[in-house]
Design an enzyme around this catalytic site. Structure first.
Site, PDB file in Angstrom:
ATOM      1  N   ALA A 155      77.532  14.756  55.148  1.00  0.00           N
ATOM      2  CA  ALA A 155      77.795  14.697  56.745  1.00  0.00           C
ATOM      3  C   ALA A 155      79.173  14.307  56.889  1.00  0.00           C
ATOM      4  CB  ALA A 155      76.966  13.560  57.397  1.00  0.00           C
ATOM      5  N   LYS A 156      79.684  15.150  57.990  1.00  0.00           N
ATOM      6  CA  LYS A 156      81.277  14.864  57.920  1.00  0.00           C
ATOM      7  C   LYS A 156      81.337  13.853  59.023  1.00  0.00           C
ATOM      8  CE  LYS A 156      85.328  17.664  58.544  1.00  0.00           C
ATOM      9  NZ  LYS A 156      86.025  17.457  57.144  1.00  0.00           N
TER      10      LYS A 156
END
Length: 308
Positions: A155-156
């Site tokens: 997940a960024k």
């Protein structure tokens, strides 16, 4: 200074000075958000701005949102169209960097993800090199990479980049250009904000996605170009720290970093201490691909301006 004039904010494109949030915004206080970094490349011969891997980035933003229990109010197609409309309003005639951001917007003192309002914004700025120079010197950071069961690397996530900032500042203050971060099991993970490849015995090797790395879009592009355009074998496998020291070549890749060869790690030259042939080929090929010069890969390049 930023040269942009607009942002997409609260469902419409507004002057950039109107795109503001409260100091009490949950995302500002707790890092509760996720984002993408997307590049657009100006091709003066085509008089066209090409956004590279636009759909792939927006699909990853949706994946980040699911991991972080956030709801993105726009489909991938709608996000792509918003991007094009914003860039047309800006009328850029240069390389640009695009930042879509999904964030918890409530003025809430609440350390949680559920029960809060999700808001979306996007801006773009003129942007050159993220890592200066044709090649760089790196070091192994004393900071370890965040684990998937701590803050998910795929997940960024906004808050996760404190890990990156600690490693990057340590490297810069110690006279290096970039940091290489190890996972908690001691294997090579990635740079502060880029994936990593090495070359050994003519094979391109990169850590697997299970190695606490971001599932990089440029990483996938590099593997595709190496295998199918240059005929270079590619392998995903754990990399030990000392493998870096004996590699024939090494380079970072990412939307911001693009493809950046590494000529030294921990004061040890990589190969003969110059940019190697595989790195050079990939740098040159990537520069052509992102500007829409390679017909086979034009599907990765979304044109912004309508042709007359």
């Amino acid at each position: 200074m930023p040269n942009n004039r607009f942002a997409f904010f609260n469902g419409e494109i507004v002057p950039i000075e109107q795109a503001q949030v409260s100091v009490m915004t949950n995302a500002l206080n707790y890092g509760t958000g996720c984002f993408e970094g997307i590049r657009g490349y100006w091709n003066p011969d085509h008089q066209q701005l090409y956004v590279f891997c636009l759909r792939e980035h927006m699909e990853r933003l949706h994946r980040s949102a699911r991991i972080l229990m956030m709801k993105l109010p726009y489909s991938t197609e709608e996000l792509c169209q918003i991007t094009i409309e914003l860039l047309r309003r800006e009328a850029f005639r240069e390389d640009v960097y695009i930042r879509p951001l999904l964030y918890k917007s409530d003025p809430a003192i609440a350390v949680q993800l559920h029960g809060l309002t999700d808001s979306f914004t996007m801006f773009a700025v003129g942007f050159g090199q993220y890592l200066a120079g044709s090649a760089i010197k790196a070091c192994i950071s004393s900071w370890r990479r965040i684990d998937d069961n701590i803050i998910p690397s795929r997940a960024k996530a906004c808050g996760a980049y404190l890990n990156s900032a600690l490693a990057k500042s340590e490297a810069l203050l110690n006279g290096y250009d970039e940091a290489i971060v190890l996972s908690n099991d001691g294997h090579v993970a990635e740079a502060s904000a880029a994936n990593l490849f090495i070359v050994r015995n003519g094979v391109l090797i990169t850590p697997p996605t299970s190695g606490d790395i971001l599932e990089g879009i440029t990483r996938q592009v590099v593997m595709e170009l190496a295998r199918n355009q240059l005929g270079i074998p590619v392998r995903e496998a754990p990399i030990d720290r000392t493998e870096l020291y004996v590699a024939e070549e090494a380079f970072f890749c990412g939307t911001g970093a693009e493809i950046k060869p590494i000529v030294e790690i921990d004061r040890r030259p990589i190969g003969d201490g110059t940019v190697g042939p595989i790195g050079r080929m990939l740098v040159n090929l990537y520069a052509d691909v992102v500007r829409g010069r390679v017909k086979k890969y034009q599907h990765w390049c979304t044109p912004v301006y309508e042709l007359a």
